[in-house]
Design a protein around this motif. Sequence first.
Motif, PDB file in Angstrom:
ATOM      1  N   THR A 161       0.838  -1.209   0.000  1.00  0.00           N
ATOM      2  CA  THR A 161       0.000   0.000   0.000  1.00  0.00           C
ATOM      3  C   THR A 161       0.872   1.259   0.000  1.00  0.00           C
ATOM      4  OG1 THR A 161      -1.560  -1.232   1.371  1.00  0.00           O
ATOM      5  CG2 THR A 161      -1.936   1.135   1.166  1.00  0.00           C
ATOM      6  N   MET A 162       1.919   1.240   0.824  1.00  0.00           N
ATOM      7  CA  MET A 162       2.792   2.416   0.915  1.00  0.00           C
ATOM      8  C   MET A 162       3.436   2.714  -0.428  1.00  0.00           C
ATOM      9  SD  MET A 162       4.555   1.682   4.580  1.00  0.00           S
ATOM     10  CE  MET A 162       3.548   1.529   6.063  1.00  0.00           C
ATOM     11  N   ARG A 163       3.872   1.662  -1.119  1.00  0.00           N
ATOM     12  CA  ARG A 163       4.485   1.885  -2.432  1.00  0.00           C
ATOM     13  C   ARG A 163       3.466   2.462  -3.415  1.00  0.00           C
ATOM     14  NH1 ARG A 163       6.856  -2.850  -6.073  1.00  0.00           N
ATOM     15  NH2 ARG A 163       4.625  -3.024  -6.368  1.00  0.00           N
ATOM     16  N   GLU A 164       2.232   1.968  -3.325  1.00  0.00           N
ATOM     17  CA  GLU A 164       1.171   2.516  -4.183  1.00  0.00           C
ATOM     18  C   GLU A 164       0.925   3.991  -3.878  1.00  0.00           C
ATOM     19  OE1 GLU A 164      -1.109   0.701  -6.426  1.00  0.00           O
ATOM     20  OE2 GLU A 164       0.732  -0.481  -6.351  1.00  0.00           O
ATOM     21  N   GLU A 165       0.903   4.309  -2.596  1.00  0.00           N
ATOM     22  CA  GLU A 165       0.534   5.671  -2.186  1.00  0.00           C
ATOM     23  C   GLU A 165       1.644   6.678  -2.448  1.00  0.00           C
ATOM     24  OE1 GLU A 165      -2.469   6.722  -1.015  1.00  0.00           O
ATOM     25  OE2 GLU A 165      -3.240   4.711  -1.374  1.00  0.00           O
ATOM     26  N   VAL A 166       2.884   6.273  -2.134  1.00  0.00           N
ATOM     27  CA  VAL A 166       4.001   7.221  -2.211  1.00  0.00           C
ATOM     28  C   VAL A 166       4.704   7.140  -3.574  1.00  0.00           C
ATOM     29  CG1 VAL A 166       6.161   7.982  -1.080  1.00  0.00           C
ATOM     30  CG2 VAL A 166       4.324   6.978   0.289  1.00  0.00           C
ATOM     31  N   GLY A 167       4.599   5.958  -4.196  1.00  0.00           N
ATOM     32  CA  GLY A 167       5.285   5.778  -5.479  1.00  0.00           C
ATOM     33  C   GLY A 167       6.611   5.070  -5.328  1.00  0.00           C
ATOM     34  N   ARG A 168       7.090   4.931  -4.096  1.00  0.00           N
ATOM     35  CA  ARG A 168       8.345   4.213  -3.833  1.00  0.00           C
ATOM     36  C   ARG A 168       8.384   3.843  -2.353  1.00  0.00           C
ATOM     37  NH1 ARG A 168       9.532   9.361  -2.383  1.00  0.00           N
ATOM     38  NH2 ARG A 168      11.036   9.457  -0.671  1.00  0.00           N
ATOM     39  N   LEU A 169       9.318   2.971  -1.982  1.00  0.00           N
ATOM     40  CA  LEU A 169       9.537   2.662  -0.553  1.00  0.00           C
ATOM     41  C   LEU A 169      10.888   3.195  -0.100  1.00  0.00           C
ATOM     42  CD1 LEU A 169       8.215  -1.028  -0.403  1.00  0.00           C
ATOM     43  CD2 LEU A 169       7.171   0.996   0.635  1.00  0.00           C
ATOM     44  N   GLU A 170      11.809   3.246  -1.050  1.00  0.00           N
ATOM     45  CA  GLU A 170      13.190   3.631  -0.733  1.00  0.00           C
ATOM     46  C   GLU A 170      13.246   5.003  -0.049  1.00  0.00           C
ATOM     47  OE1 GLU A 170      16.464   1.745  -0.520  1.00  0.00           O
ATOM     48  OE2 GLU A 170      15.192   0.984  -2.141  1.00  0.00           O
ATOM     49  N   GLY A 171      13.826   5.046   1.142  1.00  0.00           N
ATOM     50  CA  GLY A 171      14.116   6.311   1.813  1.00  0.00           C
ATOM     51  C   GLY A 171      12.920   7.058   2.386  1.00  0.00           C
ATOM     52  N   ILE A 172      11.756   6.431   2.465  1.00  0.00           N
ATOM     53  CA  ILE A 172      10.585   7.178   2.955  1.00  0.00           C
ATOM     54  C   ILE A 172      10.605   7.285   4.487  1.00  0.00           C
ATOM     55  CG2 ILE A 172       9.173   6.574   0.953  1.00  0.00           C
ATOM     56  CD1 ILE A 172       7.594   4.637   2.744  1.00  0.00           C
ATOM     57  N   GLU A 173       9.756   8.176   5.005  1.00  0.00           N
ATOM     58  CA  GLU A 173       9.675   8.415   6.449  1.00  0.00           C
ATOM     59  C   GLU A 173       8.267   8.027   6.932  1.00  0.00           C
ATOM     60  OE1 GLU A 173      11.110  12.281   7.676  1.00  0.00           O
ATOM     61  OE2 GLU A 173       9.863  12.234   9.475  1.00  0.00           O
ATOM     62  N   ILE A 174       8.233   7.134   7.921  1.00  0.00           N
ATOM     63  CA  ILE A 174       6.951   6.610   8.414  1.00  0.00           C
ATOM     64  C   ILE A 174       6.863   6.827   9.922  1.00  0.00           C
ATOM     65  CG2 ILE A 174       5.515   4.537   8.676  1.00  0.00           C
ATOM     66  CD1 ILE A 174       7.116   3.235   6.413  1.00  0.00           C
ATOM     67  N   ALA A 175       5.734   7.379  10.387  1.00  0.00           N
ATOM     68  CA  ALA A 175       5.475   7.402  11.831  1.00  0.00           C
ATOM     69  C   ALA A 175       4.581   6.220  12.188  1.00  0.00           C
ATOM     70  CB  ALA A 175       4.788   8.705  12.227  1.00  0.00           C
ATOM     71  N   LEU A 176       5.016   5.415  13.158  1.00  0.00           N
ATOM     72  CA  LEU A 176       4.184   4.341  13.719  1.00  0.00           C
ATOM     73  C   LEU A 176       3.615   4.910  15.017  1.00  0.00           C
ATOM     74  CD1 LEU A 176       6.612   1.272  13.254  1.00  0.00           C
ATOM     75  CD2 LEU A 176       4.876   2.150  11.669  1.00  0.00           C
ATOM     76  N   VAL A 177       2.287   5.024  15.088  1.00  0.00           N
ATOM     77  CA  VAL A 177       1.676   5.805  16.167  1.00  0.00           C
ATOM     78  C   VAL A 177       0.673   4.976  16.965  1.00  0.00           C
ATOM     79  CG1 VAL A 177       0.365   7.918  16.702  1.00  0.00           C
ATOM     80  CG2 VAL A 177       1.859   7.857  14.690  1.00  0.00           C
ATOM     81  N   GLY A 178       0.777   5.037  18.295  1.00  0.00           N
ATOM     82  CA  GLY A 178      -0.258   4.427  19.142  1.00  0.00           C
ATOM     83  C   GLY A 178       0.285   3.329  20.023  1.00  0.00           C
ATOM     84  N   ASP A 179      -0.251   2.121  19.848  1.00  0.00           N
ATOM     85  CA  ASP A 179       0.115   0.999  20.709  1.00  0.00           C
ATOM     86  C   ASP A 179       1.240   0.195  20.068  1.00  0.00           C
ATOM     87  OD1 ASP A 179       0.345  -1.186  22.317  1.00  0.00           O
ATOM     88  OD2 ASP A 179      -1.804  -1.633  22.386  1.00  0.00           O
ATOM     89  N   LEU A 180       2.464   0.591  20.336  1.00  0.00           N
ATOM     90  CA  LEU A 180       3.614  -0.096  19.741  1.00  0.00           C
ATOM     91  C   LEU A 180       4.019  -1.299  20.595  1.00  0.00           C
ATOM     92  CD1 LEU A 180       5.735   3.011  18.652  1.00  0.00           C
ATOM     93  CD2 LEU A 180       3.748   1.959  17.546  1.00  0.00           C
ATOM     94  N   LYS A 181       3.483  -1.349  21.809  1.00  0.00           N
ATOM     95  CA  LYS A 181       3.829  -2.462  22.703  1.00  0.00           C
ATOM     96  C   LYS A 181       3.103  -3.745  22.284  1.00  0.00           C
ATOM     97  CE  LYS A 181       3.721  -3.890  27.543  1.00  0.00           C
ATOM     98  NZ  LYS A 181       3.292  -3.539  28.907  1.00  0.00           N
ATOM     99  N   TYR A 182       1.800  -3.649  22.144  1.00  0.00           N
ATOM    100  CA  TYR A 182       1.017  -4.848  21.843  1.00  0.00           C
ATOM    101  C   TYR A 182       0.653  -4.989  20.371  1.00  0.00           C
ATOM    102  CZ  TYR A 182       0.227  -4.961  26.928  1.00  0.00           C
ATOM    103  OH  TYR A 182       0.376  -5.010  28.291  1.00  0.00           O
TER     104      TYR A 182
END
Length: 324
Positions: A161-182
Amino acid sequence: MRSEGTVLPRFGASPDDKFRGKHILSVKQFDRSDIDRVLRVAHEMRTVVDVVGSIDLLKGCVLANLFYEPSTRTSSSFIAAMQRLGGDVVAINEVRYSSVAKGETLEDTVRTLEAYADVMVLRHHEEGAAARAASVMRKPLINAGDGAGEHPTQALLDLFTMREEVGRLEGIEIALVGDLKYGRTVHSLARLAHYYDITLRLVSPPSLAMPASVLADMDALGTKYTVHESLDDVLGSLDILYMTRVQKERFANIADYEAVKGSYVITPKTMSGMRANTALLHPFPRVDEIDTAVDNDPRAAYFREIACGMVVRMALLAMVLGRA
Ligand code: ASP
């Protein structure tokens, strides 16, 4: 992971069918070329779906879809994936109506179902359950979420999905937000980021921080990441904002859940602080962490993400059955 004794028939097997007859338990099994292959095959599957709807690639094959935990998207997308490839499905979505309710062990249940099927998909509430089940099986098992452990197929569909949305994966910046523990989806995703030189911004309350075991893997892999409590620290520079649900069912004590639920809520105001081309993803279900007022924003990509799930799972089923 089982590498021999497979009983699958060969149909047009290619030299790079390394996943044929294999279990998919963890993203740790995937190298960069494996992921690229999944994304490539998924792309072909999407063309198949768009152009002809379904094909007979897995005709004669049966999937056992065994879910010990609730699921909407993972369960139904695997069923739809199998059907669109011409295969059949034995589905147990409510283990309380199966012999599990009589006390049958996981091992006995999976050995029973594999007698009827060619491939199995398993979701279970215990971390490590997929590996445990796979250790008694001869047919390929796909982990569809093992407690707070991993959710490898979700991570692969997220990358697609990310590749579809951004056009590439190489070098992109992603925030993972919320419950990173579980959150098992972020545990899997975080372990793949280094392949594409992705920078991760880990945003959570301290009590829901990424587990030390995942951070240790990320460090060993050379993953670029920073840790934050405030989403505002990172909001303006992202390619992807990956929102997650606080996993209520994993908390031993409800007061601890109440203390952190609603820590982050994406509203139209949050969206106004994001770049014009930042995509908002969420593995779903959402509870209250994304305001529905955001749904019509073109950057809200979570319903497109759901559609990507089926084609990525078509690719994975075809690969483990040696017909990709
Ligand atoms: N559906 C995802 C999972 O099974 C995310 C979630 O439940 O919050 O892990």
